[in-house]
Design a protein around this motif. Structure first.
Motif, PDB file in Angstrom:
ATOM      1  N   VAL A 128       0.839  -1.201   0.000  1.00  9.10           N
ATOM      2  CA  VAL A 128       0.000   0.000   0.000  1.00  9.10           C
ATOM      3  C   VAL A 128       0.875   1.252   0.000  1.00  9.10           C
ATOM      4  CG1 VAL A 128      -1.553   1.392   1.415  1.00  9.10           C
ATOM      5  CG2 VAL A 128      -2.050  -1.026   1.034  1.00  9.10           C
ATOM      6  N   TYR A 129       1.848   1.300   0.904  1.00  5.05           N
ATOM      7  CA  TYR A 129       2.704   2.491   0.974  1.00  5.05           C
ATOM      8  C   TYR A 129       3.579   2.618  -0.258  1.00  5.05           C
ATOM      9  CZ  TYR A 129       1.291   3.698   5.710  1.00  5.05           C
ATOM     10  OH  TYR A 129       0.562   4.091   6.812  1.00  5.05           O
ATOM     11  N   LEU A 130       4.065   1.500  -0.791  1.00  5.72           N
ATOM     12  CA  LEU A 130       4.848   1.551  -2.025  1.00  5.72           C
ATOM     13  C   LEU A 130       4.004   2.079  -3.173  1.00  5.72           C
ATOM     14  CD1 LEU A 130       7.524   0.759  -3.501  1.00  5.72           C
ATOM     15  CD2 LEU A 130       6.388  -1.415  -4.037  1.00  5.72           C
ATOM     16  N   HIS A 131       2.779   1.579  -3.291  1.00  4.38           N
ATOM     17  CA  HIS A 131       1.919   2.015  -4.392  1.00  4.38           C
ATOM     18  C   HIS A 131       1.459   3.463  -4.212  1.00  4.38           C
ATOM     19  CE1 HIS A 131       0.891  -2.488  -5.200  1.00  4.38           C
ATOM     20  NE2 HIS A 131       2.118  -2.165  -5.548  1.00  4.38           N
ATOM     21  N   LEU A 132       1.329   3.912  -2.972  1.00  2.64           N
ATOM     22  CA  LEU A 132       1.028   5.328  -2.738  1.00  2.64           C
ATOM     23  C   LEU A 132       2.201   6.190  -3.190  1.00  2.64           C
ATOM     24  CD1 LEU A 132      -0.670   7.632  -1.607  1.00  2.64           C
ATOM     25  CD2 LEU A 132       0.229   7.093   0.670  1.00  2.64           C
ATOM     26  N   TRP A 133       3.411   5.771  -2.857  1.00  5.46           N
ATOM     27  CA  TRP A 133       4.593   6.504  -3.340  1.00  5.46           C
ATOM     28  C   TRP A 133       4.640   6.499  -4.865  1.00  5.46           C
ATOM     29  CZ3 TRP A 133       8.506   4.273  -6.294  1.00  5.46           C
ATOM     30  CH2 TRP A 133       9.567   5.124  -6.606  1.00  5.46           C
ATOM     31  N   ARG A 134       4.349   5.341  -5.462  1.00  7.62           N
ATOM     32  CA  ARG A 134       4.378   5.241  -6.922  1.00  7.62           C
ATOM     33  C   ARG A 134       3.387   6.200  -7.564  1.00  7.62           C
ATOM     34  NH1 ARG A 134       3.238  -0.664  -9.284  1.00  7.62           N
ATOM     35  NH2 ARG A 134       1.144  -0.186  -8.530  1.00  7.62           N
ATOM     36  N   ALA A 135       2.241   6.387  -6.907  1.00  9.37           N
ATOM     37  CA  ALA A 135       1.203   7.252  -7.480  1.00  9.37           C
ATOM     38  C   ALA A 135       1.471   8.728  -7.243  1.00  9.37           C
ATOM     39  CB  ALA A 135      -0.159   6.877  -6.887  1.00  9.37           C
ATOM     40  N   THR A 136       2.090   9.071  -6.110  1.00 10.77           N
ATOM     41  CA  THR A 136       2.167  10.483  -5.712  1.00 10.77           C
ATOM     42  C   THR A 136       3.572  10.997  -5.448  1.00 10.77           C
ATOM     43  OG1 THR A 136       1.985   9.990  -3.341  1.00 10.77           O
ATOM     44  CG2 THR A 136      -0.086  10.222  -4.587  1.00 10.77           C
ATOM     45  N   ALA A 150       7.933   0.540 -16.705  1.00 13.25           N
ATOM     46  CA  ALA A 150       6.781  -0.360 -16.740  1.00 13.25           C
ATOM     47  C   ALA A 150       6.358  -0.754 -15.327  1.00 13.25           C
ATOM     48  CB  ALA A 150       7.117  -1.597 -17.556  1.00 13.25           C
ATOM     49  N   LEU A 151       7.316  -1.028 -14.450  1.00  8.97           N
ATOM     50  CA  LEU A 151       6.997  -1.400 -13.074  1.00  8.97           C
ATOM     51  C   LEU A 151       6.384  -0.237 -12.297  1.00  8.97           C
ATOM     52  CD1 LEU A 151      10.144  -3.534 -12.167  1.00  8.97           C
ATOM     53  CD2 LEU A 151       7.835  -4.375 -12.626  1.00  8.97           C
ATOM     54  N   LEU A 152       6.646   0.977 -12.734  1.00 11.29           N
ATOM     55  CA  LEU A 152       6.061   2.162 -12.100  1.00 11.29           C
ATOM     56  C   LEU A 152       4.636   2.432 -12.564  1.00 11.29           C
ATOM     57  CD1 LEU A 152       9.149   4.554 -12.183  1.00 11.29           C
ATOM     58  CD2 LEU A 152       7.950   3.810 -10.121  1.00 11.29           C
ATOM     59  N   ALA A 153       4.092   1.583 -13.405  1.00 13.10           N
ATOM     60  CA  ALA A 153       2.738   1.778 -13.919  1.00 13.10           C
ATOM     61  C   ALA A 153       1.722   1.804 -12.784  1.00 13.10           C
ATOM     62  CB  ALA A 153       2.381   0.668 -14.898  1.00 13.10           C
ATOM     63  N   THR A 154       0.860   2.811 -12.820  1.00 12.80           N
ATOM     64  CA  THR A 154      -0.247   2.852 -11.861  1.00 12.80           C
ATOM     65  C   THR A 154      -1.523   2.252 -12.445  1.00 12.80           C
ATOM     66  OG1 THR A 154      -0.892   5.071 -12.578  1.00 12.80           O
ATOM     67  CG2 THR A 154       0.659   4.913 -10.728  1.00 12.80           C
ATOM     68  N   THR A 210       4.607   7.785 -13.307  1.00 13.47           N
ATOM     69  CA  THR A 210       5.397   9.001 -13.095  1.00 13.47           C
ATOM     70  C   THR A 210       6.838   8.564 -12.931  1.00 13.47           C
ATOM     71  OG1 THR A 210       3.569  10.093 -11.985  1.00 13.47           O
ATOM     72  CG2 THR A 210       5.753  11.015 -11.642  1.00 13.47           C
ATOM     73  N   ARG A 211       7.698   8.980 -13.816  1.00 17.13           N
ATOM     74  CA  ARG A 211       9.090   8.520 -13.779  1.00 17.13           C
ATOM     75  C   ARG A 211       9.788   9.085 -12.550  1.00 17.13           C
ATOM     76  NH1 ARG A 211      12.132   9.809 -18.942  1.00 17.13           N
ATOM     77  NH2 ARG A 211      13.570   8.259 -18.105  1.00 17.13           N
TER      78      ARG A 211
END
Length: 684
Positions: A280-288, A618-622, A682-683
């Motif tokens: 969850v926290y990783l994906h939040l960082w990835r998104a924002t 690609a791994l950073l894809a939201t 977001t790169r």
């Protein structure tokens, strides 16, 4: 003399090996003994990190007089719910249906035919707060058994019939269509109504980390750009990270908060909570790009490896809530709480006072006996000094008696940890975390997975347990293997995930309805075959399987696996508006289904930095549930052919990325920025 539990593999059962109770493990022999003696069975279910299980054991099961009465008039069976989630699920459903609530320790009285007829949870040694004492319960059940046997049989038969009637409900739901836009919007609205805008999370006290609902909200935001969805995630994630539920010194989350503000936790730390929250926290960082979320993901990953890692490469189940305090007494939270005086003694007056302000440690305290649970209510102004104080306090805390560790390895929870560590290591440039995920996966292969592709639920010290894997084991291990493939490009993991999911289709799926059972069709027969699509402490096996089936179908083009995922998600639509807090993983899978999910094939030489740049993007894809395949331009991943990589040439001799849906692809690109646009990345 130790009882039969001395030979158990479960740490929880071994904790009861010195009770004067003549315990049996769950087995046909135990029920045969009850039949032979003509007595009822006391079924006691708990787990190693359960605080009230320890309390009841000390008060009642260690009491010689109580044990003697119990041994004379009952056959006593002790079950570790983490080893036998099927047994726990069946009888917990009966407890909740009869009493309106549940919990552990779970106390159920059964006929020798395994039918339940009286229920409860914790019982005190003396009557209190309207509860009978455990001895009174034993005496009442014994009297009913001896004097009103027909009444007991009638109650047991009625309960069994009610459980059988419930079994048809989920099958009917599975016949519905998978949820669409309307149902997912209803789920968002339902979560909004129960959201606590002041303190984050959903509902009131006690508050549990809502990892699965947050994953749905992140995916919903990615697909729809809903600010409401994102605000619920950011508000909850920040409140938990600042609160006492998060270990401000060592990282990692406790099981839940006893209050609505995340201040005082129930201090046990579970592998599954932390694995889910890392993502969850990783994906939040990835998104924002939220740096706090990045820090929490890394600190919790480090906690997992440092404190739950086993010598064999897997991850232990839990850390206990209790430990010895300064006076040698076992007390909940003793390892984690501080007073201003203790901070001053460890750090000196000046640094101690600063630490007290930083971590909200007061003279009155927030916990028992004037102690405080550490919180971080405001960001430190002097970050290097804060880090030094934190490290000194962590070193000082390490000298305290540490909580006991339940060191059995549970397949499902290790699957969740593998996925979390693989993704975190890849996205946050920590190859050691990817390696840790790989070691855990290797342990599951060597110890838990048979030559016939069947999983065992647990192991300990590298020795396999005796219990067959349940649906969540197959689904979550497949999830972990799929994440490892996405990160490493080693296609053996994809093949192994496919084998596990084929077992799900053959042995766990009802062909008529598409519904899924928690146990295989050749598992031990209980009074009913457990089945439940709703999330509890972990994603339900049902919805976890749907997510893994959908991902595998995206890699392989298998219509069989995709159709099974769609059928399984039918019940999610039925529950989306009614109980979105308890179907979060299914809602997250539905978001992926609605988005495609997007399939990203990255081809290029493994040692080419341009390939690595495309792979990372690609791994950073939201995009919800996006799958990433990595391989050469010949259609090969490392070792095996992967359908998603087939017929994907380089682009003018350069590495290329192909973004597809249902294997229909957009124009390929060698530009990471263009790829980021196609997958919502977001790169970083």
């Amino acid at each position: 003399m130790p009882n039969r539990l001395a030979d158990a593999t479960s740490p929880y059962l071994q904790q009861h090996a010195d009770n004067p109770v003549d315990w049996w493990e769950w087995s046909p022999e135990a029920f045969a003994e009850a039949e032979r003696r003509g007595v009822p069975v006391l079924l006691s279910v708990g787990y190693a990190a359960c605080h009230w299980c320890h309390v009841m054991a000390g008060e009642s099961f260690d009491d010689e007089a109580t044990a003697a009465y119990l041994n004379e008039r009952f056959v006593a069976v002790k079950v570790d719910r983490e080893e036998r989630p099927d047994v726990d699920a069946v009888y917990m459903e009966a407890v909740q249906a009869a009493t309106g609530q549940g919990g552990w320790p779970m106390t159920v009285f059964l006929t020798p035919g395994r039918e339940p007829f009286y229920f409860g949870t914790y019982f005190p040694p003396e009557p209190r707060h309207g509860m009978p004492s455990f001895r009174q319960v034993l005496e009442g059940v014994d009297a009913a058994w001896r004097e009103r046997r027909e009444e007991v049989a009638e109650v047991a038969g009625r309960i069994r019939a009610e459980l059988a009637e419930r079994a048809g409900v989920y099958g009917a739901g599975a016949g519905l269509a998978a949820p669409g836009e309307a149902e997912l919007h209803q789920a968002l609205a339902g979560l909004s109504r129960s959201f606590d805008p002041a303190r984050g999370g959903f509902g009131g006290a006690p508050k549990f980390p809502p990892a699965m609902a947050l994953e749905f909200l992140l995916r919903h935001h990615a697909r729809t750009r809903s600010e409401v969805a994102l605000e619920m995630v950011t508000g909850t994630a920040e409140a938990m990270a600042r609160g006492g539920i998060y270990d401000q010194l060592g990282g990692g989350f406790a099981r839940y908060s006893v209050d609505a503000g995340w201040v005082v936790p129930h201090f046990e730390k579970m592998l599954y909570d932390n694995a889910l929250l890392i993502r969850v926290y990783l994906h939040l960082w990835r998104a924002t790009g939220d740096e706090r979320a990045r820090r929490i993901a890394l600190e919790t990953s480090d906690f997992l490896v440092r404190e739950l890692g086993t010598p064999e490469g897997g991850f232990a189940s839990a850390l206990d809530a209790d430990s010895e305090d300064a006076h040698g007494a076992h007390r909940e939270g003793a390892y984690y709480v501080w007073t201003p005086g203790e901070l001053a003694r460890e750090l000196g007056e000046e640094d101690g006072a600063l630490a007290a302000r930083l971590f909200a440690v007061t003279e009155d305290g927030t916990f028992e006996e004037g102690a405080s649970v550490l919180q971080l209510l405001a960001d430190p102004e002097d970050v290097p000094r804060y880090q030094r104080l934190r490290e000194r306090l962590l070193a000082a805390r390490a000298k305290r008696p540490s909580p006991a560790r339940d060191d059995k390895v549970v397949a499902a929870w290790n699957g969740l940890a593998i996925a979390a560590l693989a993704e975190t290591g890849a996205l946050l440039d920590r190859p050691d975390l990817v390696e840790a995920a790989g070691r855990a996966a290797d342990l599951l292969l060597s110890v838990h997975l048979s030559a016939h592709g069947r999983l065992l639920r647990t192991s300990r010290d590298g020795r396999p347990g005796a219990n067959a894997g349940v649906l969540e084991d197959y689904a979550d291990v497949a999830e972990g293997f799929l994440a490892l493939y996405a990160v490493t490009g080693e296609a053996e993991w994809l093949g192994l995930a496919g084998g596990l999911l084929d077992t799900v289709l053959v042995h766990f799926t009802d062909e008529a309805s598409g519904s899924l059972y928690d146990t295989a069709d050749d598992a031990e027969e209980l009074i009913r075959r457990p089945q439940d699509p709703t999330d509890n402490a972990t994603p339900s096996g049902w919805t976890a399987a749907a997510q893994a089936l959908l991902t595998y179908a995206a890699y392989t083009g298998s219509e069989r696996h995709r159709a099974a995922a769609e059928r399984a998600l039918g019940v999610v639509g039925a529950l989306a508006g009614q109980a979105p807090r308890f179907i979060g993983w299914g809602l997250a899978a539905a978001e992926a289904l609605l988005d495609g999910p997007r399939e990203v094939a990255v081809v290029g030489a493994a040692d080419d930095p341009r390939t690595a740049a495309l792979h990372r993007t690609a791994l950073l894809a939201t995009a919800p549930g996006a799958v990433v395949a990595l391989g050469t331009a010949t259609g090969e991943s490392t070792g095996l052919q992967v359908p998603l990589l087939a017929d994907r040439p380089l682009l003018d001799g350069a590495p290329a990325a192909y973004v597809c849906r249902h294997f229909a692809c957009q124009v390929p690109t060698s530009d990471p920025a263009a790829l980021a646009e196609q997958v919502g990345a977001t790169r970083r």
